[in-house]
Design an enzyme around this catalytic site. Structure first.
Site, mmCIF file in Angstrom:
data_model
loop_
_atom_site.group_PDB
_atom_site.id
_atom_site.type_symbol
_atom_site.label_atom_id
_atom_site.label_comp_id
_atom_site.label_asym_id
_atom_site.label_seq_id
_atom_site.Cartn_x
_atom_site.Cartn_y
_atom_site.Cartn_z
ATOM 1 N N ASP A 81 206.853 68.212 -3.437
ATOM 2 C CA ASP A 81 207.707 69.521 -3.181
ATOM 3 C C ASP A 81 206.720 70.441 -4.500
ATOM 4 O OD1 ASP A 81 208.588 71.994 -1.561
ATOM 5 O OD2 ASP A 81 210.043 72.421 -3.776
ATOM 6 N N HIS A 210 208.877 77.307 4.002
ATOM 7 C CA HIS A 210 209.500 77.213 2.617
ATOM 8 C C HIS A 210 210.844 78.159 2.192
ATOM 9 C CE1 HIS A 210 207.630 75.130 0.506
ATOM 10 N NE2 HIS A 210 206.447 74.377 1.373
ATOM 11 N N SER A 212 213.914 78.633 2.683
ATOM 12 C CA SER A 212 214.810 79.027 3.633
ATOM 13 C C SER A 212 216.141 78.828 3.400
ATOM 14 C CB SER A 212 214.418 77.978 4.772
ATOM 15 O OG SER A 212 212.815 77.647 5.519
ATOM 16 N N ASN A 254 213.003 74.063 4.789
ATOM 17 C CA ASN A 254 212.694 73.668 2.753
ATOM 18 C C ASN A 254 213.907 74.231 2.168
ATOM 19 O OD1 ASN A 254 210.918 72.531 3.486
ATOM 20 N ND2 ASN A 254 208.782 72.931 1.175
ATOM 21 N N THR A 257 218.316 76.353 -2.680
ATOM 22 C CA THR A 257 218.672 77.663 -3.123
ATOM 23 C C THR A 257 220.495 77.313 -2.972
ATOM 24 O OG1 THR A 257 216.966 79.014 -3.830
ATOM 25 C CG2 THR A 257 219.300 80.084 -3.844
HETATM 26 P P1 13P Z 1 215.236 78.452 -0.704
HETATM 27 O O1 13P Z 1 214.911 79.186 -2.409
HETATM 28 O O2 13P Z 1 215.541 79.314 -0.041
HETATM 29 O O3 13P Z 1 215.926 77.226 -0.865
HETATM 30 O O4 13P Z 1 213.718 77.349 -0.827
HETATM 31 C C1 13P Z 1 213.038 76.145 -1.171
HETATM 32 C C2 13P Z 1 212.348 75.693 -0.795
HETATM 33 O O5 13P Z 1 211.079 76.004 -0.132
HETATM 34 C C3 13P Z 1 211.188 75.072 -1.866
HETATM 35 O O6 13P Z 1 210.129 74.404 -1.075
HETATM 36 O O1 G3H Z 2 210.094 76.385 -4.004
HETATM 37 C C1 G3H Z 2 210.811 75.460 -4.999
HETATM 38 C C2 G3H Z 2 212.118 75.115 -4.730
HETATM 39 O O2 G3H Z 2 213.386 75.371 -5.167
HETATM 40 C C3 G3H Z 2 212.105 73.679 -6.371
HETATM 41 O O3 G3H Z 2 212.520 74.419 -7.753
HETATM 42 O O4 G3H Z 2 210.621 73.783 -8.973
HETATM 43 O O5 G3H Z 2 212.989 74.591 -9.869
HETATM 44 O O6 G3H Z 2 212.233 72.568 -9.089
HETATM 45 P P1 G3H Z 2 212.396 73.501 -8.980
HETATM 46 ZN ZN ZN Z 3 209.378 75.984 -1.406
#
Ligand code: 13P
Ligand code: G3H
Ligand code: ZN
Length: 316
Positions: A81, A210, A212, A254, A257
């Site tokens: 990711d 993303h 989501s 994705n 959160t």
């Molecule tokens: P959220 O912060 O809405 O969970 O999105 C996560 C995400 O896009 C990870 O790539």
């Molecule tokens: O979009 C990012 C994801 O929520 C991952 O978060 O880079 O803090 O692991 P992180």
């Molecule tokens: Zn993301």
């Protein structure tokens, strides 16, 4: 069983979305695999650069392999990711990942194409697929005007040029969402007109959403009642909007959160109610169960629940 992300997208496009969940530790992994086993849902495990740094590459990858052994009936893909160019190359070469995301949307349009194209060339030689990003996913703030907001969303004409020139296999699009707990302040939501315009130009091409997480109010309230100080106006994506987005080509959703909120709620409530306890396995057990329930419920909203057998039949 680890399968290709391409297979998951081929089978799900227009019918359901594959949940893509970020994990950082063992408890999340067990909750994730248990929840999808209960839901009989295919899914994607996502590892961010932050997760690779936190747990260590060897640890996080082996946590996934251990979870696969514990849940041999599950079917999933492994995805990097928000990778930078160097991390994408490392993951492509490691042979462990089904797909990588190159996050170069902060670059100019032409540089984004050039970087993504380099990654696509390397990844495709290894049978790995590439997610790229076009548009400003960072967030569409309340205090900017409508024209400015629309300018940050993915431009449908640029999308078609970008996909053909970069040879990416899926596209993360800016359609109104942003990362984290504070996505929408007022009555905003997904920009369905924009998703529809992108799909019209890129029919059958998997789009990625993303940011989501739905940031349930009940979760935020429970965290705050147990000592948290989250802004109680925090709002996320309405889960009932997933179905329409799926019909318009959103194939990967994705979520990170919401899982963090589950962790925070479980631990805050546990230590508030049992301040004398210091055996962290006690809240850990609760977390794994709550995380599994959260995943099971998401799979139903993403309409991926019950699709495991279809995938098994098609890939075996
Ligand atoms: P959220 O912060 O809405 O969970 O999105 C996560 C995400 O896009 C990870 O790539
Ligand atoms: O979009 C990012 C994801 O929520 C991952 O978060 O880079 O803090 O692991 P992180
Ligand atoms: Zn993301």
């Amino acid at each position: 069983m680890i399968v290709t992300t391409t297979d998951l997208f081929r089978l799900s496009y227009g019918i359901y979305a594959v949940g893509a969940y970020n994990i950082n530790n063992m408890e999340q992994a067990i909750g994730l695999f248990e929840g999808n086993a209960r839901a009989e849902a295919p899914f994607i495990v996502q590892i961010s650069k932050g997760s690779r740094d936190y747990a260590g590459v060897t640890m996080i990858e082996n946590i996934i392999l251990a979870a696969e052994k514990m849940y041999p009936d599950n079917i999933f893909a492994v995805h990097l990711d928000h990778g930078d160019e160097q991390t994408c190359y490392e993951c492509i070469e490691s042979g462990f990942y089904s797909s990588v995301m190159i996050d170069a949307s902060h670059e100019s349009f032409m540089d984004n194409i050039a970087i993504t194209r380099r990654i696509s060339n390397k990844a495709h030689q290894r049978g790995i697929s590439v997610e790229a990003e076009l548009g400003m996913l960072g967030g569409v703030e309340e205090d900017i005007n409508i024209d400015e907001k629309h300018a940050l969303l993915t431009d449908p004409d640029e999308a078609i040029e970008f996909v053909s020139a970069s040879e990416c296999d899926s596209l993360a699009v800016a359609i109104g969402t942003s990362h984290g707990a504070y996505k929408f302040v007022g009555g905003q939501g997904l920009h369905f007109d924009r998703i529809a315009a992108i799909q019209e130009r890129l029919p059958n091409f998997p789009l990625v959403m993303h940011g989501s997480s739905s940031v349930p109010k009940s979760e935020v309230d429970r965290i705050n009642a147990a000592g948290g100080e989250l802004d109680s106006s925090a709002r996320g994506v309405d889960e009932d909007e997933f179905a329409q987005a799926i019909r318009l080509g959103v194939t990967k959703v994705n979520i990170d959160t919401d899982g963090r909120l589950v962790w925070t709620r479980v631990h805050r409530e546990f230590f508030r109610d049992q301040p004398e306890v210091f055996d962290f396995r006690k809240p850990g057990v609760i977390l794994m169960e709550e995380y599994a329930r959260f995943i099971e419920q998401k799979s139903s909203k993403l309409m991926s629940a019950g699709k495991l057998e279809d995938v098994r039949t098609s890939v075996s």
